[in-house]
Structure formats: C-alpha cells, structure tokens
Design a protein around this motif. Sequence first.
Motif, PDB file in Angstrom:
ATOM      1  N   GLU A  75      56.088  82.624 -34.279  1.00  0.00           N
ATOM      2  CA  GLU A  75      56.657  83.115 -35.542  1.00  0.00           C
ATOM      3  C   GLU A  75      56.916  84.622 -35.521  1.00  0.00           C
ATOM      4  OE1 GLU A  75      53.844  81.560 -35.079  1.00  0.00           O
ATOM      5  OE2 GLU A  75      52.158  82.663 -35.950  1.00  0.00           O
ATOM      6  N   GLY A  76      56.346  85.323 -34.524  1.00  0.00           N
ATOM      7  CA  GLY A  76      56.556  86.767 -34.443  1.00  0.00           C
ATOM      8  C   GLY A  76      57.664  87.150 -33.467  1.00  0.00           C
ATOM      9  N   ARG A  77      58.407  86.173 -32.952  1.00  0.00           N
ATOM     10  CA  ARG A  77      59.359  86.472 -31.871  1.00  0.00           C
ATOM     11  C   ARG A  77      60.793  86.677 -32.327  1.00  0.00           C
ATOM     12  NH1 ARG A  77      57.332  83.156 -26.487  1.00  0.00           N
ATOM     13  NH2 ARG A  77      55.175  83.863 -26.657  1.00  0.00           N
ATOM     14  N   SER A  78      61.074  86.509 -33.604  1.00  0.00           N
ATOM     15  CA  SER A  78      62.427  86.640 -34.133  1.00  0.00           C
ATOM     16  C   SER A  78      63.429  85.747 -33.384  1.00  0.00           C
ATOM     17  CB  SER A  78      62.893  88.102 -34.092  1.00  0.00           C
ATOM     18  OG  SER A  78      64.133  88.215 -34.760  1.00  0.00           O
ATOM     19  N   ILE A  79      63.045  84.483 -33.315  1.00  0.00           N
ATOM     20  CA  ILE A  79      63.863  83.517 -32.586  1.00  0.00           C
ATOM     21  C   ILE A  79      64.270  82.389 -33.525  1.00  0.00           C
ATOM     22  CG2 ILE A  79      63.684  81.667 -30.843  1.00  0.00           C
ATOM     23  CD1 ILE A  79      62.187  83.707 -29.103  1.00  0.00           C
ATOM     24  N   GLY A  80      65.548  82.071 -33.525  1.00  0.00           N
ATOM     25  CA  GLY A  80      66.046  80.923 -34.291  1.00  0.00           C
ATOM     26  C   GLY A  80      66.245  79.749 -33.356  1.00  0.00           C
ATOM     27  N   LEU A  81      66.063  78.555 -33.881  1.00  0.00           N
ATOM     28  CA  LEU A  81      66.169  77.365 -33.033  1.00  0.00           C
ATOM     29  C   LEU A  81      67.184  76.389 -33.605  1.00  0.00           C
ATOM     30  CD1 LEU A  81      62.350  76.648 -32.701  1.00  0.00           C
ATOM     31  CD2 LEU A  81      63.796  77.749 -30.993  1.00  0.00           C
ATOM     32  N   MET A  82      67.964  75.804 -32.726  1.00  0.00           N
ATOM     33  CA  MET A  82      68.865  74.727 -33.142  1.00  0.00           C
ATOM     34  C   MET A  82      68.860  73.640 -32.090  1.00  0.00           C
ATOM     35  SD  MET A  82      72.438  75.886 -34.754  1.00  0.00           S
ATOM     36  CE  MET A  82      73.319  74.390 -35.041  1.00  0.00           C
ATOM     37  N   PHE A  83      68.473  72.455 -32.516  1.00  0.00           N
ATOM     38  CA  PHE A  83      68.400  71.339 -31.573  1.00  0.00           C
ATOM     39  C   PHE A  83      69.348  70.238 -32.009  1.00  0.00           C
ATOM     40  CE2 PHE A  83      64.043  73.209 -31.194  1.00  0.00           C
ATOM     41  CZ  PHE A  83      64.272  73.751 -29.938  1.00  0.00           C
ATOM     42  N   GLN A  84      69.524  69.276 -31.120  1.00  0.00           N
ATOM     43  CA  GLN A  84      70.392  68.139 -31.422  1.00  0.00           C
ATOM     44  C   GLN A  84      69.908  67.445 -32.696  1.00  0.00           C
ATOM     45  OE1 GLN A  84      70.451  65.249 -28.281  1.00  0.00           O
ATOM     46  NE2 GLN A  84      71.439  63.731 -29.562  1.00  0.00           N
ATOM     47  N   ASP A  85      68.594  67.238 -32.754  1.00  0.00           N
ATOM     48  CA  ASP A  85      68.004  66.607 -33.926  1.00  0.00           C
ATOM     49  C   ASP A  85      67.634  67.747 -34.883  1.00  0.00           C
ATOM     50  OD1 ASP A  85      66.559  65.233 -35.723  1.00  0.00           O
ATOM     51  OD2 ASP A  85      64.816  64.922 -34.437  1.00  0.00           O
ATOM     52  N   PHE A  86      68.618  68.150 -35.713  1.00  0.00           N
ATOM     53  CA  PHE A  86      68.426  69.405 -36.434  1.00  0.00           C
ATOM     54  C   PHE A  86      67.584  69.274 -37.691  1.00  0.00           C
ATOM     55  CE2 PHE A  86      72.013  67.702 -38.637  1.00  0.00           C
ATOM     56  CZ  PHE A  86      72.894  67.292 -37.642  1.00  0.00           C
ATOM     57  N   ALA A  87      67.235  68.008 -38.067  1.00  0.00           N
ATOM     58  CA  ALA A  87      66.233  67.729 -39.095  1.00  0.00           C
ATOM     59  C   ALA A  87      66.238  68.684 -40.284  1.00  0.00           C
ATOM     60  CB  ALA A  87      64.845  67.704 -38.448  1.00  0.00           C
ATOM     61  N   LEU A  88      67.210  68.525 -41.160  1.00  0.00           N
ATOM     62  CA  LEU A  88      67.158  69.249 -42.432  1.00  0.00           C
ATOM     63  C   LEU A  88      66.080  68.586 -43.290  1.00  0.00           C
ATOM     64  CD1 LEU A  88      70.985  69.521 -43.146  1.00  0.00           C
ATOM     65  CD2 LEU A  88      69.475  71.269 -42.209  1.00  0.00           C
ATOM     66  N   PHE A  89      65.528  69.345 -44.235  1.00  0.00           N
ATOM     67  CA  PHE A  89      64.534  68.738 -45.130  1.00  0.00           C
ATOM     68  C   PHE A  89      65.283  67.892 -46.151  1.00  0.00           C
ATOM     69  CE2 PHE A  89      62.782  72.913 -43.834  1.00  0.00           C
ATOM     70  CZ  PHE A  89      61.776  72.419 -43.010  1.00  0.00           C
ATOM     71  N   PRO A  90      65.046  66.567 -46.174  1.00  0.00           N
ATOM     72  CA  PRO A  90      65.871  65.678 -47.001  1.00  0.00           C
ATOM     73  C   PRO A  90      65.681  65.892 -48.509  1.00  0.00           C
ATOM     74  CG  PRO A  90      64.088  64.442 -45.951  1.00  0.00           C
ATOM     75  CD  PRO A  90      64.043  65.828 -45.380  1.00  0.00           C
ATOM     76  N   HIS A  91      64.508  66.375 -48.900  1.00  0.00           N
ATOM     77  CA  HIS A  91      64.209  66.516 -50.334  1.00  0.00           C
ATOM     78  C   HIS A  91      64.616  67.890 -50.862  1.00  0.00           C
ATOM     79  CE1 HIS A  91      60.957  68.120 -47.971  1.00  0.00           C
ATOM     80  NE2 HIS A  91      60.561  68.822 -49.025  1.00  0.00           N
ATOM     81  N   LEU A  92      65.160  68.746 -49.983  1.00  0.00           N
ATOM     82  CA  LEU A  92      65.608  70.078 -50.427  1.00  0.00           C
ATOM     83  C   LEU A  92      67.134  70.128 -50.442  1.00  0.00           C
ATOM     84  CD1 LEU A  92      63.250  72.543 -48.473  1.00  0.00           C
ATOM     85  CD2 LEU A  92      62.920  71.570 -50.755  1.00  0.00           C
ATOM     86  N   SER A  93      67.667  70.876 -51.401  1.00  0.00           N
ATOM     87  CA  SER A  93      69.123  71.044 -51.464  1.00  0.00           C
ATOM     88  C   SER A  93      69.587  71.891 -50.281  1.00  0.00           C
ATOM     89  CB  SER A  93      69.509  71.745 -52.769  1.00  0.00           C
ATOM     90  OG  SER A  93      69.051  73.094 -52.709  1.00  0.00           O
ATOM     91  N   VAL A  94      70.902  71.971 -50.138  1.00  0.00           N
ATOM     92  CA  VAL A  94      71.473  72.793 -49.067  1.00  0.00           C
ATOM     93  C   VAL A  94      70.971  74.236 -49.193  1.00  0.00           C
ATOM     94  CG1 VAL A  94      73.648  73.821 -48.287  1.00  0.00           C
ATOM     95  CG2 VAL A  94      73.497  71.352 -48.662  1.00  0.00           C
ATOM     96  N   ALA A  95      71.042  74.795 -50.400  1.00  0.00           N
ATOM     97  CA  ALA A  95      70.612  76.193 -50.597  1.00  0.00           C
ATOM     98  C   ALA A  95      69.125  76.357 -50.268  1.00  0.00           C
ATOM     99  CB  ALA A  95      70.890  76.631 -52.030  1.00  0.00           C
ATOM    100  N   GLN A  96      68.310  75.367 -50.693  1.00  0.00           N
ATOM    101  CA  GLN A  96      66.867  75.467 -50.422  1.00  0.00           C
ATOM    102  C   GLN A  96      66.579  75.330 -48.918  1.00  0.00           C
ATOM    103  OE1 GLN A  96      65.860  72.312 -53.127  1.00  0.00           O
ATOM    104  NE2 GLN A  96      64.993  73.712 -54.652  1.00  0.00           N
ATOM    105  N   ASN A  97      67.351  74.486 -48.255  1.00  0.00           N
ATOM    106  CA  ASN A  97      67.194  74.363 -46.803  1.00  0.00           C
ATOM    107  C   ASN A  97      67.479  75.690 -46.116  1.00  0.00           C
ATOM    108  OD1 ASN A  97      66.676  71.746 -45.148  1.00  0.00           O
ATOM    109  ND2 ASN A  97      67.729  71.029 -46.985  1.00  0.00           N
ATOM    110  N   VAL A  98      68.588  76.325 -46.505  1.00  0.00           N
ATOM    111  CA  VAL A  98      68.977  77.589 -45.854  1.00  0.00           C
ATOM    112  C   VAL A  98      67.960  78.686 -46.170  1.00  0.00           C
ATOM    113  CG1 VAL A  98      70.782  79.357 -45.667  1.00  0.00           C
ATOM    114  CG2 VAL A  98      71.421  76.943 -45.852  1.00  0.00           C
ATOM    115  N   ALA A  99      67.410  78.643 -47.395  1.00  0.00           N
ATOM    116  CA  ALA A  99      66.476  79.694 -47.829  1.00  0.00           C
ATOM    117  C   ALA A  99      65.080  79.493 -47.264  1.00  0.00           C
ATOM    118  CB  ALA A  99      66.406  79.716 -49.362  1.00  0.00           C
ATOM    119  N   PHE A 100      64.852  78.350 -46.595  1.00  0.00           N
ATOM    120  CA  PHE A 100      63.488  77.945 -46.251  1.00  0.00           C
ATOM    121  C   PHE A 100      62.647  79.022 -45.552  1.00  0.00           C
ATOM    122  CE2 PHE A 100      60.201  75.835 -43.783  1.00  0.00           C
ATOM    123  CZ  PHE A 100      59.590  75.112 -44.791  1.00  0.00           C
ATOM    124  N   GLY A 101      63.223  79.708 -44.570  1.00  0.00           N
ATOM    125  CA  GLY A 101      62.413  80.669 -43.803  1.00  0.00           C
ATOM    126  C   GLY A 101      62.501  82.093 -44.350  1.00  0.00           C
TER     127      GLY A 101
END
Length: 356
Positions: free
Chosen positions: A78-104
């Motif tokens: 969490e201290g490495r300033s690294i973003g991750l994107m994988f094939q299985d990108f697993a958005l949080f299903p119970h959060l809206s698009v805006a809440q997903n983007v705001a998550f971190g």
Amino acid sequence: MTPRLELKNICKEFAGKRVVSDLSLSVAPGQVTCLLGPSGCGKSTTLRIIAGVERQTSGELWVDGNLICGDGIRVPPEGRSIGLMFQDFALFPHLSVAQNVAFGLTGSKSETHTRVMELLDRVGLDGFEAKYPHELSGGEQQRVALARALAPRPKIMLMDEPFSGLDDRLRDGIRDQTLSVLKEEGTAVLLVTHEPHEAMRMADEIALMRGGRIVQQGNPYNIYNAPVDKEAAAFFSDINVIRSQSNGALTDTPFGQFLTPGHPDGGAVEIVIRPQHLKIDFDRQGQGPNPTPEDGTPARAIVERARFMGRESLVEFRMDSDGSHLKATVPAVFLPKEGTTLWLTMRRERCFVFPA
Ligand SMILES: Nc1ncnc2c1ncn2[C@@H]1O[C@H](COP(=O)(O)OP(=O)(O)OP(=O)(O)O)[C@@H](O)[C@H]1O
C-alpha cells in the motif's frame, strides 16, 4: 532521467525452482513496457513482486530512485504508489460507478468528487456515475476499473492481460483509449501479455521473456525486425526455416549463397524468413525471374495449397530442390491451383541467419 520503476537483477525461486532469473529493466514516466512471453515464463510472478504481494529471492526494486524492496528494506504494497489492473477487474457490485472509482481515495469529499468526475470524463463515462456494475457492458466496466486504478494517481500501473476478457471488436478501442489516458497521467506502465499483437500495439518497449529471463528488449520495430534467435522471430509470426551448413563464411541454399561470416565452418545454419517476405513469381517456360543482389536466386516451388485468409492469401509450397515446405503470404486474393509451378525468392534484407 531517473526511471520511475527499476528492477535490478530480480530472481525468484519457489521451493528451489527458479522462475525469474536475473531480470533487470526500467520504465520511465509515461512509458509503456510490455513483458511478453509464453504461459509460465514468469511474467505474473514479476508483476506480483513489484506489487509487493510476493517477495523476490534476490535483487532490488527501485521507484523514482528510492529503494523500495531489497537489502533489508521492504515498503508494503500500500506504500508503493502502484495501481493494478487485471483481466478479472472485479468492480464492487454493491457500489455505484462513482463509489467504485472513489474507493481508494482519501481526500475531502469535494476533492474526491472532482477527481472522480474528471476521470469518468477522461475514460468516456460521463453521466455513468450513478450506475451499478451490472448495468454496464464489459468494455464500460473495464473503463471504470481503469478510472479506479488511476484515481489515487499511482506512479506505476501494473496490468496483467487486462484486455483478454473483452470482445475482439471492443478490444482495440479500449486499448487505445487506456493508453492515451495513461500517457496523459504520466504513469509508468508495465503490461503483461502473451499476445504479440497486443504488445506491438501498446508498447514503447517490449521485454521478451522465456524461462524466467528477458531474452531480448527493445522497441517493437527492432524486436520484430532484428530478433535475437529463431524462437524470438517465431513469437511474432509464422516463419520459414531453411537449413544448411556454413562453408568458409558462405552458406549454400536453393536460393543461392548467403554470406554467413562468424559461423564456424561446417556448422549448421538456419536462415529464417517470414511468409510475407517471400516473393512469388510466375514460371516462364521453365524459367523464373533473374537473380538479383537484393533477392538472390529464385527457387522453383510447387503449390500444395492456397487459402484466402481475409486480409491476405496464404500459399503453401513444396520446394523442387529438396521437398521441403515453405509458406508465403500475399496481401491480395491469390489462389493458384494445387500443382502449379511458381518461383520463390527471399528478400535478403528480410532474412535472419542463426546458428542451428
Ligand atoms: N506460488 C507459487 N508456487 C510455486 N510455483 C509458482 C508459484 N507461482 C508461480 N509459480 C510457477 O512459476 C512459473 C511462472 O509462473 P507465472 O504465473 O509467473 O507465469 P506467467 O508467465 O505469468 O504465465 P501465465 O501467462 O500463464 O500467467 C510457473 O512455472 C508457475 O507454475
């Protein structure tokens, strides 16, 4: 310029088995480097080491000139300033698009809102903020995942086959858009893929991996046009291989003599050419075209099969000289009948010569 990300002599062993060997590379801000290689060559393990979920057996990891892992130092993931994107990108299903983007994000409510709206606009999802993941197409979900990964302004983005779950028709568009957003943000990107087409399309720099090692590194043009060995050539397209023996810095082939300095006398030599670089000529009463320095000597070939592939025609030949098989592609509809005699020449500047 200090590289954003630098790997120095990274090795990784699992139960004594080495899966990453002495891997060194660096990625500048705004640069996309692709780790390209077959399944099991150690690409994902390398990404996991950088992300911090796996620890290297030896070697160092640097970000912006600071050691983050190695020599007794280990910055947590969490201290490495690294973003991750994988094939299985697993958005949080119970959060809206805006809440997903705001998550971190950790800033104030208004800062968060501004950043979320800016990113949704950037990825072309203006007006989608209140929707939920199940209401989105695969491509739209992928763009939300990109916005979410970029929201905290990571210095480095690690992407593991991020587009392989997408429909073919969508993929190129999303790739291009992703790329332009990452460039605008100045993020250093390390993208893992086993698809040469994806690497050619996305990468500023390709690191070709095999058996845990980088076997060749360079820009896509050089990697394609100056492969280090036959396997590297074959990774990007079908290839033809003509086998012969070196004799006093020359090698005889059905296509004339090749200069092969540096190959030991009597040593086996392989001359490699891609199917699109063989030239096809018609038979004129038993004769082919005249030999030229650029194309060497023509060799007689019999058509075994010709198929139309959409963008090109693929013609398979049996060589008159020794019964060997070669393939040529032509960017047009060209479907000669089985048994037709034609002549092939090899564009010399397109041939690669390797010791066998
Ligand atoms: N946790 C682990 N324990 C033991 N072996 C592992 C572990 N993780 C990976 N390996 C082995 O390390 C090698 C490299 O795996 P890795 O997933 O890095 O390859 P890859 O190039 O990403 O392949 P793919 O494209 O199939 O994901 C494989 O032989 C794999 O079986």
